[in-house]
Each structure stands twice: as structure tokens, then as C-alpha cells.
Design an enzyme around this catalytic site. Structure first.
Site, PDB file in Angstrom:
ATOM      1  N   TYR A  32       0.835  -1.202   0.000  1.00  0.00           N
ATOM      2  CA  TYR A  32       0.000   0.000   0.000  1.00  0.00           C
ATOM      3  C   TYR A  32       0.865   1.245   0.000  1.00  0.00           C
ATOM      4  O   TYR A  32       2.076   1.188   0.211  1.00  0.00           O
ATOM      5  CB  TYR A  32      -0.931   0.000   1.209  1.00  0.00           C
ATOM      6  N   ARG A  51       8.011   3.995  -5.056  1.00  0.00           N
ATOM      7  CA  ARG A  51       8.187   3.062  -3.943  1.00  0.00           C
ATOM      8  C   ARG A  51       7.147   1.950  -3.989  1.00  0.00           C
ATOM      9  O   ARG A  51       7.430   0.795  -3.628  1.00  0.00           O
ATOM     10  CB  ARG A  51       8.103   3.814  -2.602  1.00  0.00           C
ATOM     11  N   ARG A  99      -7.764 -20.474  -0.999  1.00  0.00           N
ATOM     12  CA  ARG A  99      -6.725 -20.220  -0.005  1.00  0.00           C
ATOM     13  C   ARG A  99      -5.606 -21.259  -0.068  1.00  0.00           C
ATOM     14  O   ARG A  99      -5.822 -22.453   0.077  1.00  0.00           O
ATOM     15  CB  ARG A  99      -7.335 -20.207   1.403  1.00  0.00           C
ATOM     16  N   LYS A 146       6.553  -1.822   2.075  1.00  0.00           N
ATOM     17  CA  LYS A 146       5.333  -1.226   2.633  1.00  0.00           C
ATOM     18  C   LYS A 146       4.174  -2.208   2.404  1.00  0.00           C
ATOM     19  O   LYS A 146       3.291  -1.992   1.573  1.00  0.00           O
ATOM     20  CB  LYS A 146       5.058   0.139   1.994  1.00  0.00           C
ATOM     21  N   GLU A 178      12.191   2.948  14.383  1.00  0.00           N
ATOM     22  CA  GLU A 178      11.312   4.003  13.868  1.00  0.00           C
ATOM     23  C   GLU A 178      10.048   4.032  14.702  1.00  0.00           C
ATOM     24  O   GLU A 178       9.899   3.271  15.662  1.00  0.00           O
ATOM     25  CB  GLU A 178      10.996   3.759  12.389  1.00  0.00           C
ATOM     26  N   LEU A 202      11.126   1.713   7.260  1.00  0.00           N
ATOM     27  CA  LEU A 202      10.606   2.133   5.966  1.00  0.00           C
ATOM     28  C   LEU A 202      11.374   3.373   5.516  1.00  0.00           C
ATOM     29  O   LEU A 202      11.563   4.308   6.301  1.00  0.00           O
ATOM     30  CB  LEU A 202       9.121   2.458   6.065  1.00  0.00           C
TER      31      LEU A 202
END
Length: 283
Positions: A32, A51, A99, A146, A178, A202
Site C-alpha cells: 500500500y 516506492r 486459499r 510497505k 522508527e 521504511l
């Protein structure tokens, strides 16, 4: 009526239906991005999109649209929702299939979705600063991707919230990495310190803008991991992200930073960051 992004179309919110076996829902198998919107304009959009594609490559997910097409769709999403100041959230998953931990067959198409919301800038936090707390970093070892796997960050943010704090400052053993949703910075003796951009953090887009601002105002930068004690001994501490911008931290677990006051270098960085924000477009 609100509008959302669904694959390569702008549709009404009611038209967005996600399959019960979408791999984003079952495995967190996707990535995302969040892009800030100032005065109707996407801020650092190309950097976020770049990114996004890097993250996709890292998890071996092929985005079925060009960067140019995605940029166009995000712009249309902002226009459709008439966003002046706010942000876009968008994600892509590996698609829907029965799945199975193994990747689905090549005919399963990734699912792209996105929303745009109007939100106010965090002026109170920017002016007064916030409180933070140390929380053990229990996330996986690819924090540079991310991904949708955010449970570690969610638990840390909730712990901070329950302590009356704005942010959780994460640490592995004694090493600060972070924030749960931000990058962490400290200023000591006129030098800006922050964790190097490796797999433990990140590589924030706002982090990059902050480093640019530091260079422009003559603030030297040292990208080197800090311990918890070193962070507490900083003259100034602040966090940065797309939605938090440059937010001062004035208290960590009850210990005041800079006497509980926002530091001079933080103010200078905030002012320089402000010069990067797009001005309203004249009609």
C-alpha cells in the site's frame, strides 16, 4: 456520494466489492501507499508511486498498470472526491483465489483499490508537540517493504494510545528503529540523527523530504542507529510521515525532551518543509 478506485476505474464506494478469498484479506498479501494532498495537488506523488512499484517487485507482485496510468487514476480519484487537503490510501493485493500459501496461478489478476479523504493538517501537534512511548519492535525483518502486514505496528500504536501517547517509538533490544507509523529523528549538538534506510525501517518519503530540508538549512545529517538512551539525551526529537509531517516529540515515557519545548532546529525544519507544500492553483 464518495468515489473509490477499483482496478483501472473510478467507481462509487458502493460498487467496491472484495472477494472473500482475496489474498490481502487472508494473508496480508499485498502492499500500500498513502499520498498527501495539499490544495488539491498530490504531494511527492511520483516518489510514492516509485516506492509502490519497488515494494511490489520485492514481493514478486506484478502491477498490471504503468506508473503513468496509476498516477492518472490517483489524480482522477482526488478530483472525483473534490479533495482540497487530505490524503489518498491505495493498495494492491495478489488477487482472489482458493486459499493456499503458494502463489496463485498467473491468470489470477491483482486487485487495486484506493480511497481519498478530506482531512485537516495536524496544526496542534505541529505547534505544541506530542508525547511518545518506547515499545519493543516485534515486526518482521522486511520493514522496508510497505506491505499490508501491519499487526505489529497496530499493537504498538494501540499501546501508545492506551498510555495517552501519540506515537510508539519502536526498538529492537536497545536500538531505536522508527515509529509505529513514522520515522524518528533526533538533533544533538547541531547534528540531525536518524536510523539508516535499511530493512529495519521504511524509507519514508517524508523522511527524504526532511533530509533535503536539513541540507538546505545547513543542518548536518548522521544516518546511524541510536540507542534508547541516546534518543532520550537528544536536544530535540521529532517524528515525520505523510500525515504527521514534521511533528515535535516533547516527552518520551515521562521524560521531557528540551524541557518539554519544541526545539529551534525542529522549527527551522518545519518552516523549510512548509516551502515544499504546493500553493493553491489560481483559476
Amino acid at each position: 456520494m464518495g468515489y473509490s478506485l477499483l482496478n483501472d476505474r473510478i467507481v462509487t464506494d458502493e460498487e467496491v466489492v472484495i472477494h472473500k478469498e482475496d489474498r490481502g484479506y487472508q494473508f496480508g498479501d499485498g502492499i500500500y501507499e498513502v499520498i498527501k494532498v495539499y490544495n488539491g495537488q498530490l504531494f511527492t506523488a511520483q516518489e510514492h508511486i516509485d516506492r509502490f512499484y519497488v515494494s511490489a517487485e520485492e514481493i514478486r507482485l506484478t502491477i498490471p498498470y504503468t506508473k503513468h496510468k496509476l498516477h492518472q487514476l490517483l489524480h482522477e480519484l482526488v478530483e472525483a472526491n473534490e479533495i482540497n487537503n487530505g490524503h489518498i490510501y491505495f493498495q494492491i493485493t495478489r488477487g482472489a483465489s482458493a486459499r493456499n500459501h503458494i502463489f496463485p496461478s498467473a491468470d489470477v489478476v491483482p486487485v487495486l483499490t484506493g480511497t481519498a479523504v478530506e482531512t485537516s493538517r495536524p496544526f496542534t501537534n505541529l505547534e505544541n508537540g506530542v508525547k511518545a512511548t518506547f515499545v519493543e519492535d516485534i515486526r518482521w525483518l522486511r520493514c522496508d517493504i510497505k506491505s499490508l502486514n501491519l499487526l505489529g505496528a497496530v499493537l504498538a500504536k494501540q499501546e501508545a494510545f492506551e498510555k495517552g501517547c501519540y506515537e510508539a517509538i519502536l526498538h529492537r533490544a536497545e536500538t531505536v528503529t522508527e515509529g509505529s507509523s513514522t520515522n524518528v529523528f533526533g538533533v544533538k549538538d547541531g547534528v540531525l540523527h536518524t536510523h539508516p534506510a535499511n530493512n529495519f525501517i521504511l524509507k519514508g518519503i517524508t523522511r527524504h523530504v526532511v533530509l533535503q530540508c536539513a541540507q538546505e538549512i545547513g543542518l548536518p545529517v548522521q544516518e546511524q542507529a541510536m540507542t534508547k538512551q541516546q534518543l532520550l539525551a537528544m536536544d530535540e526529537v521529532f517524528i515525520a510521515s505523510t500525515t504527521s509531517e514534521v511533528t515535535p516529540v516533547i516527552d518520551i515515557d515521562g521524560q521531557q525532551i528540551n524541557g518539554g519545548q519544541v526545539g529551534a532546529w525542529t522549527r527551522k525544519l518545519q518552516a523549510q518543509f512548509e516551502t515544499k507544500i504546493p500553493a493553491p492553483v489560481s483559476i
